[in-house]
Design a protein around this motif. Sequence first.
Motif, PDB file in Angstrom:
ATOM      1  N   GLU A   1       0.859  -1.185   0.000  1.00 20.64           N
ATOM      2  CA  GLU A   1       0.000   0.000   0.000  1.00 20.64           C
ATOM      3  C   GLU A   1       0.901   1.243   0.000  1.00 20.64           C
ATOM      4  N   SER A   2       1.809   1.286   0.945  1.00 22.65           N
ATOM      5  CA  SER A   2       2.747   2.408   1.051  1.00 22.65           C
ATOM      6  C   SER A   2       3.956   1.910   1.834  1.00 22.65           C
ATOM      7  N   THR A   3       5.154   2.183   1.330  1.00 22.63           N
ATOM      8  CA  THR A   3       6.350   1.721   2.056  1.00 22.63           C
ATOM      9  C   THR A   3       6.440   2.422   3.409  1.00 22.63           C
ATOM     10  N   ASN A   4       5.955   3.675   3.496  1.00 26.01           N
ATOM     11  CA  ASN A   4       5.979   4.375   4.787  1.00 26.01           C
ATOM     12  C   ASN A   4       5.035   3.718   5.797  1.00 26.01           C
ATOM     13  N   THR A   5       3.811   3.415   5.327  1.00 29.86           N
ATOM     14  CA  THR A   5       2.827   2.807   6.229  1.00 29.86           C
ATOM     15  C   THR A   5       3.374   1.478   6.754  1.00 29.86           C
TER      16      THR A   5
ATOM     17  N   LEU B   1       5.502  -1.327  -6.719  1.00 31.85           N
ATOM     18  CA  LEU B   1       4.237  -0.624  -6.896  1.00 31.85           C
ATOM     19  C   LEU B   1       3.637  -0.315  -5.535  1.00 31.85           C
ATOM     20  N   GLN B   2       3.248   0.943  -5.339  1.00 32.98           N
ATOM     21  CA  GLN B   2       2.484   1.308  -4.137  1.00 32.98           C
ATOM     22  C   GLN B   2       1.036   1.536  -4.590  1.00 32.98           C
ATOM     23  N   THR B   3       0.112   0.939  -3.872  1.00 36.81           N
ATOM     24  CA  THR B   3      -1.283   1.113  -4.265  1.00 36.81           C
ATOM     25  C   THR B   3      -1.910   2.321  -3.577  1.00 36.81           C
TER      26      THR B   3
ATOM     27  N   GLY C   1       0.336   5.162  -2.232  1.00 33.18           N
ATOM     28  CA  GLY C   1       1.514   5.934  -1.832  1.00 33.18           C
ATOM     29  C   GLY C   1       1.071   7.290  -1.285  1.00 33.18           C
ATOM     30  N   ARG C   2       1.713   7.719  -0.220  1.00 35.36           N
ATOM     31  CA  ARG C   2       1.289   8.962   0.443  1.00 35.36           C
ATOM     32  C   ARG C   2       2.309  10.074   0.261  1.00 35.36           C
ATOM     33  N   GLY C   3       1.776  11.295   0.091  1.00 34.74           N
ATOM     34  CA  GLY C   3       2.630  12.468   0.007  1.00 34.74           C
ATOM     35  C   GLY C   3       2.417  13.341   1.230  1.00 34.74           C
ATOM     36  N   ARG C   4       3.061  14.496   1.237  1.00 30.57           N
ATOM     37  CA  ARG C   4       2.868  15.441   2.347  1.00 30.57           C
ATOM     38  C   ARG C   4       1.478  16.034   2.276  1.00 30.57           C
ATOM     39  N   ARG C   5       1.032  16.563   3.352  1.00 26.54           N
ATOM     40  CA  ARG C   5      -0.230  17.281   3.455  1.00 26.54           C
ATOM     41  C   ARG C   5      -1.405  16.464   2.901  1.00 26.54           C
TER      42      ARG C   5
ATOM     43  N   THR D   1      10.338   4.116  -5.304  1.00 26.69           N
ATOM     44  CA  THR D   1       9.624   4.438  -4.059  1.00 26.69           C
ATOM     45  C   THR D   1      10.176   3.571  -2.937  1.00 26.69           C
ATOM     46  N   PHE D   2      10.688   4.216  -1.908  1.00 24.59           N
ATOM     47  CA  PHE D   2      11.235   3.444  -0.782  1.00 24.59           C
ATOM     48  C   PHE D   2      11.186   4.257   0.503  1.00 24.59           C
ATOM     49  N   SER D   3      11.355   3.546   1.615  1.00 26.65           N
ATOM     50  CA  SER D   3      11.413   4.197   2.929  1.00 26.65           C
ATOM     51  C   SER D   3      12.584   3.617   3.700  1.00 26.65           C
ATOM     52  N   LEU D   4      13.214   4.471   4.480  1.00 23.95           N
ATOM     53  CA  LEU D   4      14.361   4.046   5.289  1.00 23.95           C
ATOM     54  C   LEU D   4      14.058   4.362   6.746  1.00 23.95           C
TER      55      LEU D   4
ATOM     56  N   ASN E   1      11.340  20.201   1.400  1.00 24.64           N
ATOM     57  CA  ASN E   1      12.206  19.143   0.883  1.00 24.64           C
ATOM     58  C   ASN E   1      11.796  18.566  -0.468  1.00 24.64           C
ATOM     59  N   ASP E   2      11.120  19.324  -1.312  1.00 22.63           N
ATOM     60  CA  ASP E   2      10.874  18.807  -2.669  1.00 22.63           C
ATOM     61  C   ASP E   2      12.154  18.955  -3.480  1.00 22.63           C
ATOM     62  N   VAL E   3      12.357  18.016  -4.400  1.00 20.00           N
ATOM     63  CA  VAL E   3      13.497  18.149  -5.318  1.00 20.00           C
ATOM     64  C   VAL E   3      12.949  18.558  -6.683  1.00 20.00           C
TER      65      VAL E   3
ATOM     66  N   ALA F   1      11.239  14.798  -7.167  1.00 14.90           N
ATOM     67  CA  ALA F   1      11.177  13.860  -6.036  1.00 14.90           C
ATOM     68  C   ALA F   1      10.525  14.513  -4.836  1.00 14.90           C
ATOM     69  N   GLY F   2       9.952  13.680  -3.992  1.00 17.82           N
ATOM     70  CA  GLY F   2       9.331  14.169  -2.760  1.00 17.82           C
ATOM     71  C   GLY F   2       9.769  13.314  -1.580  1.00 17.82           C
ATOM     72  N   ILE F   3       9.674  13.905  -0.411  1.00 13.65           N
ATOM     73  CA  ILE F   3      10.114  13.238   0.821  1.00 13.65           C
ATOM     74  C   ILE F   3       8.990  13.342   1.854  1.00 13.65           C
ATOM     75  N   LEU F   4       8.673  12.234   2.472  1.00 18.85           N
ATOM     76  CA  LEU F   4       7.668  12.236   3.548  1.00 18.85           C
ATOM     77  C   LEU F   4       8.288  11.570   4.768  1.00 18.85           C
ATOM     78  N   ILE F   5       8.471  12.353   5.833  1.00 21.97           N
ATOM     79  CA  ILE F   5       9.099  11.800   7.039  1.00 21.97           C
ATOM     80  C   ILE F   5       8.061  11.668   8.140  1.00 21.97           C
TER      81      ILE F   5
ATOM     82  N   ILE G   1      11.758   7.536   6.760  1.00 23.83           N
ATOM     83  CA  ILE G   1      12.070   8.531   5.731  1.00 23.83           C
ATOM     84  C   ILE G   1      11.609   7.964   4.389  1.00 23.83           C
ATOM     85  N   GLY G   2      10.507   8.482   3.881  1.00 18.02           N
ATOM     86  CA  GLY G   2       9.935   7.962   2.628  1.00 18.02           C
ATOM     87  C   GLY G   2      10.338   8.856   1.470  1.00 18.02           C
ATOM     88  N   ILE G   3      10.806   8.231   0.398  1.00 16.45           N
ATOM     89  CA  ILE G   3      11.283   8.998  -0.761  1.00 16.45           C
ATOM     90  C   ILE G   3      10.669   8.438  -2.041  1.00 16.45           C
ATOM     91  N   GLY G   4      10.186   9.328  -2.863  1.00 22.27           N
ATOM     92  CA  GLY G   4       9.693   8.939  -4.189  1.00 22.27           C
ATOM     93  C   GLY G   4      10.419   9.777  -5.229  1.00 22.27           C
ATOM     94  N   ILE G   5      11.020   9.117  -6.225  1.00 25.10           N
ATOM     95  CA  ILE G   5      11.744   9.847  -7.282  1.00 25.10           C
ATOM     96  C   ILE G   5      11.187   9.404  -8.629  1.00 25.10           C
TER      97      ILE G   5
HETATM   98  C1  BTN Z   1       5.584  14.606  -1.204  1.00 20.05           C
HETATM   99  O1  BTN Z   1       6.229  15.150  -2.103  1.00 20.05           O
HETATM  100  O2  BTN Z   1       4.455  15.019  -0.893  1.00 20.05           O
HETATM  101  C2  BTN Z   1       6.169  13.429  -0.489  1.00 20.05           C
HETATM  102  C3  BTN Z   1       6.117  12.187  -1.351  1.00 20.05           C
HETATM  103  C4  BTN Z   1       6.700  10.979  -0.679  1.00 20.05           C
HETATM  104  C5  BTN Z   1       6.444   9.726  -1.480  1.00 20.05           C
HETATM  105  C6  BTN Z   1       7.189   8.540  -0.941  1.00 20.05           C
HETATM  106  S1  BTN Z   1       7.107   7.174  -2.026  1.00 20.05           S
HETATM  107  C7  BTN Z   1       7.790   6.136  -0.811  1.00 20.05           C
HETATM  108  C8  BTN Z   1       7.187   6.542   0.508  1.00 20.05           C
HETATM  109  N1  BTN Z   1       5.939   5.839   0.744  1.00 20.05           N
HETATM  110  C9  BTN Z   1       4.892   6.645   0.717  1.00 20.05           C
HETATM  111  O3  BTN Z   1       3.702   6.294   0.877  1.00 20.05           O
HETATM  112  N2  BTN Z   1       5.288   7.916   0.512  1.00 20.05           N
HETATM  113  C10 BTN Z   1       6.730   8.005   0.403  1.00 20.05           C
END
Ligand code: BTN
Length: 326
Positions: free
Chosen positions: A91-95, A115-117, A119-123, A136-139, A179-181, A189-193, A207-211
């Motif tokens: 569903e989401s690597t962060n979740t 594949l994330q079904t 995937g979550r972003g900020r806000r 798409t990965f999380s650390l 932290n958007d790239v 790319a986006g980062i969701l912490i 630390i979730g990153i999508g590029i």
């Molecule tokens: C943003 O720009 O709003 C943040 C995007 C973060 C996306 C990544 S993809 C891997 C990880 N898992 C998620 O559900 N979200 C982050």
Amino acid sequence: MTHSLTFPILRRLSDGRFHSGQALAKHFKVTRSTIWNALQEAETLGVSIFSVRGRGYRLPAPVHLLDRASVITALGEQQSAFNIEIHDQLESTNTYLMEKAAQNIAGATCIAALLQTRGRGRRGRLWQSGVGNSLTFSLLWRFQSGAAALSGLSLAVGVALIRTLHGLGIASAQLKWPNDVLIGHQKLAGILIELQGDMDGPSAAVIGIGINLRMPQELRNCIDQPVIDLESATQQDVNPNELLALLLQSLSHVLHDFEHHGFANLRAEWTQYHAYQNKPVRLLLPNGSELHGVVNGVAPDGILLVNTDSGEQRFSAGEISLRGLI
Ligand code: BTN
């Protein structure tokens, strides 16, 4: 739920060559109609598959799919520093990693998904991507200090991304607070912490990153802001396994630095990469109002400093969105 053979078959097709239904059926010890059904599912995931009578199935072009062995090889001497899990679908690597973190999984665990079904972003936004469209990965990183000491972490992570991209020759990659790239003001790319633990320690950050790697036009049309992908930025085929290894190495370096010195040590470098440093911007505030000003920089704790008509104002990342005016 996706057919259990869809991803294994996609891995076999990733060489871009024809594979006959018969050969695939033999390999997976199933019928040809099972292969066909599994590939129908791949189409619903947005993967185009050419099917030619008498020759079989193939992808439009060869693709590099994430695989654990390749990431580990690419990590070289640093491979023992990380636990790597690659999932076909989550569903989401962060979740997923937030749940594992609560069950005491080790720090430096990286969870990536083809594949994330969901995937979550900020806000509260979605991170939209099909198979092969983005990395798409999380650390998980564990800190001795409490969550209160982690302000600026999301900016520090941005520095790790930019260093990696610049190392790959993409000198035009910049950051947008927090932290958007961006490349040329388009999002790469986006980062969701997300944090776990006490305010005064110990704590853990997921630390979730999508590029974006290769974004088809149909997907771009679903995203409400201009986006760019690495393939068009570099005019090259990008291997996500090598990219993930480079990012993990850079993240490890930056996170160790952050643990010892906080964001303060990375602040000058971050400022150098900021696309809106000294630029006029508008800020979209959580109550729906807008504020105009000129970016003054960031404080040692990552707070954005903006000169407005009523003097310098300070903004913490939370729910604020920054937009350029030029
Ligand atoms: C943003 O720009 O709003 C943040 C995007 C973060 C996306 C990544 S993809 C891997 C990880 N898992 C998620 O559900 N979200 C982050």
